[in-house]
Motif scaffolding. Structure first.
Motif, short mmCIF file in Angstrom:
data_model
loop_
_atom_site.label_atom_id
_atom_site.label_comp_id
_atom_site.label_asym_id
_atom_site.label_seq_id
_atom_site.Cartn_x
_atom_site.Cartn_y
_atom_site.Cartn_z
N ASP A 216 12.10 -16.76 4.30
CA ASP A 216 11.10 -15.70 4.15
C ASP A 216 10.97 -15.31 2.68
OD1 ASP A 216 10.80 -15.77 6.84
OD2 ASP A 216 11.87 -13.89 7.24
N GLN A 217 9.77 -14.85 2.31
CA GLN A 217 9.52 -14.37 0.96
C GLN A 217 9.76 -12.85 0.89
OE1 GLN A 217 8.65 -15.98 -1.89
NE2 GLN A 217 8.69 -17.99 -0.92
N LEU A 218 10.27 -12.40 -0.27
CA LEU A 218 10.43 -10.96 -0.45
C LEU A 218 9.09 -10.23 -0.32
CD1 LEU A 218 12.91 -10.43 -3.42
CD2 LEU A 218 13.30 -10.06 -0.99
N SER A 219 8.01 -10.89 -0.74
CA SER A 219 6.68 -10.26 -0.66
C SER A 219 6.27 -9.98 0.77
CB SER A 219 5.64 -11.15 -1.34
OG SER A 219 5.61 -12.44 -0.74
N GLU A 220 6.95 -10.62 1.74
CA GLU A 220 6.62 -10.40 3.15
C GLU A 220 7.48 -9.29 3.76
OE1 GLU A 220 7.35 -14.20 4.85
OE2 GLU A 220 5.68 -15.19 3.85
N VAL A 221 8.42 -8.77 3.00
CA VAL A 221 9.33 -7.72 3.49
C VAL A 221 8.79 -6.37 3.05
CG1 VAL A 221 11.67 -6.82 3.50
CG2 VAL A 221 11.28 -9.29 3.39
N HIS A 222 8.52 -5.50 4.00
CA HIS A 222 7.95 -4.19 3.69
C HIS A 222 8.89 -3.41 2.76
CE1 HIS A 222 5.86 -0.41 4.13
NE2 HIS A 222 6.98 0.17 4.52
N GLY A 223 8.33 -2.95 1.64
CA GLY A 223 9.09 -2.16 0.69
C GLY A 223 9.61 -2.96 -0.49
N LEU A 224 9.70 -4.28 -0.33
CA LEU A 224 10.26 -5.12 -1.39
C LEU A 224 9.19 -5.97 -2.08
CD1 LEU A 224 13.63 -6.36 0.14
CD2 LEU A 224 13.25 -4.52 -1.46
N GLU A 225 7.90 -5.69 -1.81
CA GLU A 225 6.84 -6.51 -2.39
C GLU A 225 6.88 -6.47 -3.91
OE1 GLU A 225 6.46 -3.95 -0.40
OE2 GLU A 225 5.19 -4.40 1.34
N GLY A 226 7.18 -5.31 -4.48
CA GLY A 226 7.16 -5.16 -5.92
C GLY A 226 8.27 -5.92 -6.63
N LEU A 227 9.35 -6.23 -5.93
CA LEU A 227 10.46 -6.95 -6.57
C LEU A 227 10.12 -8.40 -6.88
CD1 LEU A 227 13.80 -5.83 -4.89
CD2 LEU A 227 13.13 -5.63 -7.27
N ASN A 228 9.16 -8.95 -6.15
CA ASN A 228 8.84 -10.38 -6.29
C ASN A 228 8.44 -10.71 -7.72
OD1 ASN A 228 8.88 -12.79 -4.90
ND2 ASN A 228 6.68 -12.78 -4.56
N SER A 229 7.62 -9.85 -8.33
CA SER A 229 7.15 -10.12 -9.69
C SER A 229 8.28 -9.97 -10.71
CB SER A 229 6.01 -9.16 -10.05
OG SER A 229 6.46 -7.82 -9.97
N LYS A 230 9.26 -9.12 -10.44
CA LYS A 230 10.35 -8.90 -11.39
C LYS A 230 11.35 -10.04 -11.39
CE LYS A 230 9.96 -3.89 -10.94
NZ LYS A 230 10.64 -2.63 -10.60
N LEU A 231 11.37 -10.84 -10.32
CA LEU A 231 12.36 -11.90 -10.25
C LEU A 231 11.92 -13.16 -10.99
CD1 LEU A 231 13.56 -11.67 -6.54
CD2 LEU A 231 14.57 -10.67 -8.58
N SER A 232 10.70 -13.15 -11.55
CA SER A 232 10.26 -14.32 -12.29
C SER A 232 11.04 -14.46 -13.60
CB SER A 232 8.76 -14.23 -12.59
OG SER A 232 8.48 -13.04 -13.31
N HIS A 233 11.68 -13.38 -14.03
CA HIS A 233 12.54 -13.42 -15.20
C HIS A 233 13.93 -12.96 -14.77
CE1 HIS A 233 8.89 -13.87 -17.51
NE2 HIS A 233 8.40 -12.81 -16.89
N PRO A 234 14.98 -13.67 -15.21
CA PRO A 234 16.32 -13.24 -14.80
C PRO A 234 16.53 -11.77 -15.15
CG PRO A 234 16.42 -15.38 -15.86
CD PRO A 234 15.00 -14.89 -16.01
N GLN A 235 16.84 -11.00 -14.14
CA GLN A 235 16.99 -9.55 -14.34
C GLN A 235 17.97 -9.00 -13.32
OE1 GLN A 235 13.34 -7.39 -14.53
NE2 GLN A 235 14.27 -5.45 -14.02
N SER A 236 18.80 -8.13 -13.80
CA SER A 236 19.70 -7.42 -12.91
C SER A 236 19.37 -5.95 -13.00
CB SER A 236 21.17 -7.67 -13.31
OG SER A 236 21.48 -9.05 -13.24
N GLY A 237 19.64 -5.22 -11.95
CA GLY A 237 19.34 -3.80 -11.99
C GLY A 237 19.45 -3.17 -10.62
N ASP A 238 19.07 -1.92 -10.56
CA ASP A 238 19.12 -1.14 -9.33
C ASP A 238 17.70 -0.86 -8.85
OD1 ASP A 238 22.00 -0.83 -9.41
OD2 ASP A 238 21.68 0.55 -11.07
N PHE A 239 17.48 -1.01 -7.55
CA PHE A 239 16.17 -0.80 -6.98
C PHE A 239 16.34 -0.06 -5.65
CE2 PHE A 239 16.24 -4.76 -9.34
CZ PHE A 239 15.18 -4.58 -10.24
N SER A 240 15.21 0.47 -5.16
CA SER A 240 15.24 1.15 -3.87
C SER A 240 13.93 0.94 -3.16
CB SER A 240 15.51 2.66 -4.07
OG SER A 240 14.46 3.25 -4.80
N TYR A 241 13.93 1.09 -1.84
CA TYR A 241 12.70 1.03 -1.06
C TYR A 241 12.88 1.88 0.19
CZ TYR A 241 14.96 -2.42 2.05
OH TYR A 241 15.80 -3.05 2.94
N GLN A 242 11.75 2.19 0.83
CA GLN A 242 11.76 3.05 2.01
C GLN A 242 11.41 2.24 3.25
OE1 GLN A 242 12.40 6.47 2.29
NE2 GLN A 242 13.12 6.39 0.16
#
Length: 491
Positions: free
Chosen positions: A233-259
């Motif tokens: 499954d794609q993250l873009s298909e998971v409710h609340g995590l759609e925005g993370l998909n664009s951030k993963l195109s560059h190696p990045q670590s961090g803290d995120f949240s969703y509802q």
């Protein structure tokens, strides 16, 4: 028509507004206290618990999952492999024995080597097959050969082990001149990796899953990933995590949240360069937070009902004030006719209606003759009295559908809807004669004036500015011809 006189605001409305502000201040204070406590708990989760868990899981991964990468890397640099390929791959037995030794020594479920020269797929049980660029099952090899990175990890079926789903670590093999000569590596069964993830989740009481750089979930525990998402499954298909998909195109670590249905989920994301994947460690708000929030919502609901009633009353008062302000902004205070701003709003609408109904629209532009001389001789207050009197003459000759305004200074404009040119000319002459014969009284003085008029009809390609410009040209001709007359612009 004259605009109604503005009424003084009721003091009671100001009191109600003050109560609303005080109520809002109380609610804001309550919310600030609530969110301060909430942020403190969240800060503990996000900045302490999750990073610590992520560090521990990462250490486990290095031991359990990164080890096969090191094994594959070692195989790709083994001089035996390169010498055997460069020697012409005389018999399969040495390679088979080598792969058996790797598999048994390191506990891998499978080990393999694919030759670029012969396109032969070797594994610990012997020759498996010849690879084919047209075969879907062999696409991984050609993808690996063409990519820049020295290795890749993919989940695929293992033909050598009854088509079991397997996590393969595929590594490029180069000769001593850095020419590509094949691919080698080892594999772990997906079931074994899933079992490892379940152990992590049970040990740390957190959800753990892996996502590749394209936002695809590649590994989860037995119960799936976020909101039950599965491998593939794609993250873009998971409710609340759609925005993370664009951030993963560059190696990045961090803290995120969703509802999810009002429940907060918190993520710690860590990029693992050895796997070229992202490790997601997730937790959700504790039940105590939900109880606190429910209590807050109840209090806010009570305050909302009370405040809503007060705001409704205040909104009615504000609506009346707004209507009066709008009337003042679009009305000339001297003549109580629409000013230029108010006229343009009504006139543009009238032009659109005329085009839709294909009816005639005429404009009469009036200019009081020798008005400056009247002002100089009798004073500006006398001039104002004449302007008011002339405005009353215009209003007396209007239909309800006609639009009139004080255009500026001593100029007035009259827009006649659905009026033939001849009828507009007759009305203009009537107003001209009425003005010429009228006497305007001011401070015991009898004042007289006349008016020059420009007439123009709306053309198909006209806008408001073009229509008024043609009426203005006609007015100019009337004044040049001796004033106190009506001229028509036909072009």
């Amino acid at each position: 028509m004259p605009s109604p006189s503005p009424k003084t605001a009721s003091p009671r409305s100001l009191v109600f507004l003050l109560l609303v502000l005080l109520g809002c201040g109380f609610i804001a204070t309550s919310l600030a206290s609530y969110y301060a406590a909430l942020d403190s708990i969240r800060d503990g989760i996000v900045n302490n618990e999750l990073p610590l868990t992520s560090d521990n899981v990462y250490s486990e991964i290095q031991k359990d999952l990164v080890r096969p990468i090191l094994i594959s890397s070692m195989m790709s640099r083994d001089t035996f492999v390169r010498d055997w390929v460069l020697g012409g791959e005389q018999t399969a037995e040495p390679m088979t024995r080598y792969l058996q030794e790797v598999q048994s020594h390191y506990g891998a479920v499978t080990s393999f080597f694919v030759s670029e020269q012969s396109k032969t797929y070797y594994q610990a049980k012997g020759v498996l097959k010849k690879i084919d660029q047209q075969a879907d099952r062999d696409a991984w090899y050609y993808r690996l050969r063409d990519r820049q990175e020295p290795y890749e990890i993919n989940v695929d079926i293992d033909m050598a082990n009854g088509d079991r789903m397997t996590v393969f670590i595929n590594y490029k093999v180069f000769d001593y001149q850095q020419r590509f000569i094949g691919a080698t590596g080892v594999g772990l069964t997906v079931d074994a990796v899933v079992q490892l993830i379940d152990e992590y989740q049970q040990r740390y009481n957190r959800r753990v899953y892996f996502v590749d750089a394209n936002g695809r979930i590649v590994l989860t525990g037995a119960n799936g990933g976020p909101l039950g998402a599965r491998i593939g499954d794609q993250l873009s298909e998971v409710h609340g995590l759609e925005g993370l998909n664009s951030k993963l195109s560059h190696p990045q670590s961090g803290d995120f949240s969703y509802q999810d249905h009002g429940h907060g989920h918190y993520l710690n994301v860590r990029f693992i360069p050895e796997l070229d994947w992202y490790l997601f460690v997730e937790t959700h708000e504790h039940g105590a937070l939900a109880s606190i929030r429910q209590s807050l919502y109840l209090n806010l609901a009570i305050w909302a009902v009370v405040t809503l009633v007060v705001l409704l009353l205040v909104s009615l008062v504000l609506r009346r004030y707004q209507a009066r302000i709008n009337a003042l902004a679009t009305t000339d205070s001297l003549t109580e006719l629409p000013n230029r701003r108010g006229f343009e709003m009504l006139a543009n609408q009238a032009i659109q209606e005329a085009r839709r109904s294909q009816s005639t629209l005429c404009a009469l532009l009036f200019d009081l003759d020798d008005f400056k001389q009247l002002n100089d001789n009798h004073g500006h207050l006398a001039g104002d009295a004449v302007l008011r009197g002339f405005a009353q003459h215009l209003q007396q000759n209007l239909r309800q559908s006609d639009i009139v305004c004080r255009w500026g200074g001593e100029e007035f404009i009259l827009l006649l809807k659905d009026t033939p040119l001849e009828s507009a000319r007759q009305l203009g002459e009537k107003i001209r004669q009425q003005t010429e014969s009228s006497a305007f009284e001011f401070a015991g003085q009898t004042l007289h004036t006349s008016t020059s008029i420009g007439l123009a009809a709306l053309h198909d390609d006209d806008d408001l500015q073009a229509l008024i410009a043609r009426a203005d040209r006609a007015l100019y001709r009337a004044k040049q011809a001796g004033r106190n007359r009506l001229c028509e612009e036909t072009q």
